[in-house]
Design a protein around this motif. Sequence first.
Motif, short mmCIF file in Angstrom:
data_model
loop_
_atom_site.label_atom_id
_atom_site.label_comp_id
_atom_site.label_asym_id
_atom_site.label_seq_id
_atom_site.Cartn_x
_atom_site.Cartn_y
_atom_site.Cartn_z
N SER A 19 42.17 59.96 52.79
CA SER A 19 42.50 59.01 51.63
C SER A 19 41.10 58.07 51.69
CB SER A 19 43.50 59.36 50.72
OG SER A 19 43.95 58.84 51.76
N SER A 23 38.45 56.69 49.80
CA SER A 23 38.54 55.09 49.41
C SER A 23 37.05 54.44 49.35
CB SER A 23 39.87 54.43 49.61
OG SER A 23 40.83 55.60 48.59
N THR A 24 37.04 54.30 50.86
CA THR A 24 36.41 52.86 51.15
C THR A 24 35.22 53.07 50.65
OG1 THR A 24 35.88 53.65 53.28
CG2 THR A 24 37.45 52.24 53.36
N VAL A 26 34.35 54.55 47.68
CA VAL A 26 34.15 54.00 45.98
C VAL A 26 34.22 53.12 45.94
CG1 VAL A 26 35.55 54.56 44.61
CG2 VAL A 26 35.52 57.10 45.46
N GLU A 53 38.80 55.19 41.25
CA GLU A 53 38.53 53.94 41.22
C GLU A 53 39.22 52.52 41.52
OE1 GLU A 53 35.80 49.72 39.56
OE2 GLU A 53 36.61 51.43 38.04
N SER A 56 42.20 54.21 44.69
CA SER A 56 41.11 53.73 45.81
C SER A 56 41.31 52.45 45.85
CB SER A 56 39.94 53.55 45.50
OG SER A 56 38.90 55.22 45.13
#
Length: 125
Positions: A19, A23-24, A26, A53, A56
Amino acid sequence: MAKESSETSSSIEKIAIVSGLISTPVIGWSLYTLKTTGCGLPPGPGGSIGALEGVSYLVVVGIVAWSLYTKSKTGSGLPNGPFGLLGAVEGLSYLSLLAILVVFGLQFLDQGSIPGPLPTDQCFG
């Protein structure tokens, strides 16, 4: 019992790694879009991009919170994890949080506010 705890810990670490690695980037895309357009990412089909978004941002805050909690209990951050990836995700999460604070601060200074979590007519009307 210790093996079960270790397996659970390993599963949580793997989830955090995957994740965090999703996430980073995004968040990087989101912050770039915010700085260049004044709006976050578009909602996308069925709101999927906007949801990604939002999730994230929550993932990064969660990883930083987990890291700070672990640091307060053990005196060191998260374990390195497999191939050092959890340590890398931890570092990327801190960098993302710093970037969030900088870009949101600049956005607030430029616009007087930051966009809310839901699409607005101003951005996606």
